[in-house]
Motif scaffolding. Sequence first.
Motif, mmCIF file in Angstrom:
data_model
loop_
_atom_site.group_PDB
_atom_site.id
_atom_site.type_symbol
_atom_site.label_atom_id
_atom_site.label_comp_id
_atom_site.label_asym_id
_atom_site.label_seq_id
_atom_site.Cartn_x
_atom_site.Cartn_y
_atom_site.Cartn_z
ATOM 1 N N GLY A 1 -31.540 -13.189 7.994
ATOM 2 C CA GLY A 1 -32.232 -12.241 8.864
ATOM 3 C C GLY A 1 -33.039 -12.881 9.972
ATOM 4 N N ALA A 2 -33.023 -14.214 10.062
ATOM 5 C CA ALA A 2 -33.764 -14.911 11.115
ATOM 6 C C ALA A 2 -32.867 -15.126 12.329
ATOM 7 N N ALA A 3 -33.468 -15.590 13.409
ATOM 8 C CA ALA A 3 -32.721 -15.996 14.603
ATOM 9 C C ALA A 3 -32.985 -17.468 14.853
ATOM 10 N N GLY A 4 -31.951 -18.201 15.270
ATOM 11 C CA GLY A 4 -32.083 -19.606 15.618
ATOM 12 C C GLY A 4 -31.638 -19.825 17.049
ATOM 13 N N ARG B 1 -27.241 -21.917 11.151
ATOM 14 C CA ARG B 1 -26.244 -20.846 11.061
ATOM 15 C C ARG B 1 -25.790 -20.648 9.620
ATOM 16 N N GLU B 2 -25.530 -21.738 8.911
ATOM 17 C CA GLU B 2 -25.094 -21.646 7.520
ATOM 18 C C GLU B 2 -26.181 -21.083 6.617
ATOM 19 N N ALA B 3 -27.448 -21.203 7.049
ATOM 20 C CA ALA B 3 -28.566 -20.680 6.255
ATOM 21 C C ALA B 3 -28.764 -19.188 6.448
ATOM 22 N N GLY B 4 -27.922 -18.558 7.293
ATOM 23 C CA GLY B 4 -27.958 -17.109 7.434
ATOM 24 C C GLY B 4 -28.545 -16.580 8.721
ATOM 25 N N ALA B 5 -28.938 -17.455 9.643
ATOM 26 C CA ALA B 5 -29.540 -16.992 10.898
ATOM 27 C C ALA B 5 -28.477 -16.660 11.935
ATOM 28 N N GLU B 6 -28.796 -15.722 12.808
ATOM 29 C CA GLU B 6 -28.010 -15.497 14.013
ATOM 30 C C GLU B 6 -28.391 -16.587 15.011
ATOM 31 N N THR B 7 -27.400 -17.257 15.602
ATOM 32 C CA THR B 7 -27.710 -18.413 16.431
ATOM 33 C C THR B 7 -27.267 -18.227 17.874
ATOM 34 N N VAL C 1 -42.546 -17.935 16.020
ATOM 35 C CA VAL C 1 -41.484 -18.881 16.379
ATOM 36 C C VAL C 1 -41.883 -20.262 15.878
ATOM 37 N N ALA C 2 -40.969 -20.921 15.164
ATOM 38 C CA ALA C 2 -41.239 -22.243 14.602
ATOM 39 C C ALA C 2 -40.190 -23.228 15.077
ATOM 40 N N SER C 3 -40.638 -24.432 15.420
ATOM 41 C CA SER C 3 -39.731 -25.510 15.808
ATOM 42 C C SER C 3 -39.304 -26.272 14.561
ATOM 43 N N LEU D 1 -31.242 -7.119 15.513
ATOM 44 C CA LEU D 1 -31.550 -7.938 14.338
ATOM 45 C C LEU D 1 -32.990 -7.744 13.889
ATOM 46 N N ASP D 2 -33.894 -7.617 14.843
ATOM 47 C CA ASP D 2 -35.331 -7.475 14.563
ATOM 48 C C ASP D 2 -35.803 -8.574 13.602
ATOM 49 N N PRO D 3 -35.640 -9.845 13.988
ATOM 50 C CA PRO D 3 -35.968 -10.935 13.064
ATOM 51 C C PRO D 3 -37.461 -11.010 12.784
#
Length: 342
Positions: free
Chosen positions: A90-93, A113-119, A71-73, A39-41
């Motif tokens: 393209g982000a990771a959660g 997940r619905e916003a497009g991140a791999e979770t 990384v953001a909380s 993914l290379d987020p």
Amino acid sequence: MTMPSLMRQEIDEAPAAVERLLGTSGDAMREAGALLRRLDPRVVVTVARGSSDQAATFLKYVTELRLGVPVASLGPSLASVYGARLRLPGAAGIGISQSGQSPDIVALMRRVREAGAETIALVNAENSPLAAEAGRAVPLAAGPERSVAATKSFVTSAVAALGIVAHWAEDEALLAALAALPDALSRALAMDWSAALEPCRQASSLYTVGRGPGLAMAGEAALKFKETSILHAECFSGAELIHGPVSLVESGFPAFVFMPDDAARPGMIDVCRRLAESGAALFAIGGEANRPTALPHAPTGHPLTEPLSMILSFYGFAEALSRARGHDPDNPRGLRKVTETV
């Protein structure tokens, strides 16, 4: 003979829990790391509360130090209260939870997940709502945790986070350090921190201090002081401490400074000196400092695993302090094992 508390029993189980995690969830950590490498987020966001959020802070520093990825909380209320729209293609959660049941954590993971991140969920309860909501799960394999205070599940959460990053970065030295960690944790259980008991038994407030990965352990220590000993504790970065909060330190004020063997240690030794000059009852974990009562720790040979050895030794002290202050470490006042927030 008095039976040991559930908290003490679960602290003692941590080395075996980590060994079990590395064995049974090794493939899951490897696959999660490979996913992140593909993914290379450009950013990773975390979803957690309580001790799990301290594990997320550890993940933050490890990821930023090792891979340079910010990384953001995310605040769970973004989803459960405010209904905010997120944009995370393209982000990771990564969600972290012992029980995986809190509605706000589950709702935020769904929104991420619905916003497009791999979770990815790091969760002790494999069949939990959080595990079901994430794209993939890494079981923490800590086993049932009956004490309200999370100990072995925190350690396994942090180890799982570290394992994922090690595989993501293809860092063989870190993977080797993780494989050796259960033995180091077993040594950590034997560390005697009783020198700090009396100053903390009488205290009404204290500081915990760290930087980088050590700051996550300082944050977890402050949380445990509050929930198991009903003792007000504030966590500060060593850099932030000298910008103001050090003014509150006076003679006998306890301060616990976590100093893993990394690039922050020289500066933290200077922080120890400032605290000692202010009269603090100073307890330094790692390194040499000016006039502290040095608390022993079990070195691990790697700067990213050493904080985990330190926190396990702290847990044994926290359990003893709770009892010394007349509390039941298994039943903190006003708390339950599963806290469901919205």
